[in-house]
Design a protein around this motif. Structure first.
Motif, mmCIF file in Angstrom:
data_model
loop_
_atom_site.group_PDB
_atom_site.id
_atom_site.type_symbol
_atom_site.label_atom_id
_atom_site.label_comp_id
_atom_site.label_asym_id
_atom_site.label_seq_id
_atom_site.Cartn_x
_atom_site.Cartn_y
_atom_site.Cartn_z
ATOM 1 N N HIS A 183 0.846 -1.200 0.000
ATOM 2 C CA HIS A 183 0.000 0.000 0.000
ATOM 3 C C HIS A 183 0.879 1.247 0.000
ATOM 4 O O HIS A 183 1.816 1.369 0.803
ATOM 5 N N ARG B 101 -12.899 5.860 1.505
ATOM 6 C CA ARG B 101 -12.098 6.528 2.523
ATOM 7 C C ARG B 101 -13.005 7.360 3.417
ATOM 8 O O ARG B 101 -13.824 8.127 2.943
ATOM 9 N N GLU C 194 -5.239 4.486 10.840
ATOM 10 C CA GLU C 194 -4.858 4.397 9.424
ATOM 11 C C GLU C 194 -5.647 3.296 8.709
ATOM 12 O O GLU C 194 -6.190 3.514 7.616
ATOM 13 N N GLU D 241 0.228 4.334 0.879
ATOM 14 C CA GLU D 241 -0.038 5.351 1.894
ATOM 15 C C GLU D 241 0.032 4.830 3.324
ATOM 16 O O GLU D 241 0.236 5.611 4.250
ATOM 17 N N LEU D 242 -0.142 3.538 3.536
ATOM 18 C CA LEU D 242 -0.106 2.990 4.884
ATOM 19 C C LEU D 242 1.327 2.903 5.388
ATOM 20 O O LEU D 242 2.263 2.653 4.623
ATOM 21 N N THR E 245 -9.189 4.341 8.233
ATOM 22 C CA THR E 245 -9.340 5.372 7.205
ATOM 23 C C THR E 245 -9.339 4.771 5.814
ATOM 24 O O THR E 245 -10.116 5.186 4.939
ATOM 25 N N HIS E 246 -8.507 3.770 5.584
ATOM 26 C CA HIS E 246 -8.374 3.173 4.253
ATOM 27 C C HIS E 246 -9.267 1.952 4.064
ATOM 28 O O HIS E 246 -9.159 1.276 3.041
#
Length: 310
Positions: free
Chosen positions: A51, A129, A96, A53-54, A99-100
């Motif tokens: 991922h 999201r 996190e 963004e994680l 959020t995803h």
């Protein structure tokens, strides 16, 4: 011998990060040595493992949650006892994932009225999201944007009127409490007994400290229990046992739910007894001068009347 070659590099240069294929062309990079698993394994998608963004902690924590059996503990306290990371970092990683779309936390009420938090781990993010839920840990303060420089006076005069700004400290409208059962008799003594019972609940659990408004709303519900031949100790036991371990955000709403959901049935029908027998005054018998009770039409006692019969 003292002349240096200006075209020769002074040291070896590493491959630039913008060209990741250079290490593969020169024989570097990772090499996989895989063994096929047949038991005790979990399938993790590349969309999670790679991922963009994680964080690494969030990716590893999601892999751990997906490997847990159903019903295992997944709260911050349990995860902190399992791993070396502190509760702040674990809470941030959970936010996190939430959020995803890899994590979802729901607060559900059991059949006994207890509120529990259910954690749902998703191996495929199906929700868009969204903002993470409140975990009880403080977030890092967001820096406030700097105000722009003041405008010239001529622009301020012709500027449109600004809208009133809403700060985060404004009180939101409070949600109304659930309805409670109403008694058939609203005697002041019954309502006072119900109010006294509600005010003493905080002695059994300090979280059950009620305001005057909440007490006035719940008192009719307690009175409905009392008029159904339920002892005050039984009502107190039904309201204070099996409370959730989490902090009670609104104890009055929980008590209102229990008063409605656990309302006992009406007492069995009892036929009313007949009127009591009349009670006559004591008078003296004209025959033996003994005292006896009888209506005014009788002048002798029962023994004298029996002896006078043929």
């Amino acid at each position: 011998m003292g002349t240096q070659n200006p075209s020769a590099p002074s040291r070896a240069q590493s491959a630039p990060a913008a060209d990741p294929t250079r290490s593969r062309r020169h024989g570097g990079g990772i090499i996989h040595e895989n063994t096929r698993h047949t038991t005790r394994f979990v399938v993790i998608g590349n969309h999670l493992a790679q991922h963009p963004e994680l964080s690494l902690l969030a990716i590893g924590l999601s892999c751990h949650l997906q490997s847990l059996p159903t019903g295992a503990g997944a709260d911050i306290k349990t995860l902190t006892a399992r791993f070396k990371e502190g509760p702040t970092r674990i809470a941030a990683a959970l936010r996190e994932l939430e959020t995803h779309g890899y994590l979802r936390r729901e607060r559900v009420r059991t059949s006994t009225g207890r509120i529990v938090t259910r954690t749902v781990s998703c191996n495929q993010p199906k929700t868009p999201r969204r903002e993470p839920a409140d975990t009880g840990c403080p977030d890092r303060p967001t820096p406030r944007p700097t105000r722009p420089a003041g405008r010239p006076p001529e622009q301020r005069e012709h500027a449109a009127p600004s809208r009133p700004r809403h700060t985060g400290t404004e009180a939101r409208p409070r949600k109304a409490l659930p309805a409670v059962p109403q008694p058939s008799c609203t005697a002041p003594a019954l309502l006072k007994q119900a109010t006294d019972l509600l005010t003493t609940l905080r002695r059994h659990d300090p979280r059950l400290l009620l305001s005057a408004t909440d007490t006035a709303h719940l008192a009719p519900g307690v009175a409905a229990w009392l008029e159904r031949d339920v002892a005050p100790t039984a009502v107190r036991h039904a309201l204070t046992t099996d409370l959730p371990d989490d902090p009670l955000r609104r104890p009055a709403a929980l008590l209102a739910h229990r008063l409605t959901a656990q309302l006992p049935p009406p007492p069995p029908y009892r036929p009313s007894a007949g009127p009591p027998p009349p009670r006559y005054e004591v008078r003296n018998c004209d025959g033996c001068d003994r005292g006896f009770r009888a209506p005014e039409t009788e002048a002798r006692c029962r023994d004298c009347r029996t002896a006078a019969r043929p």
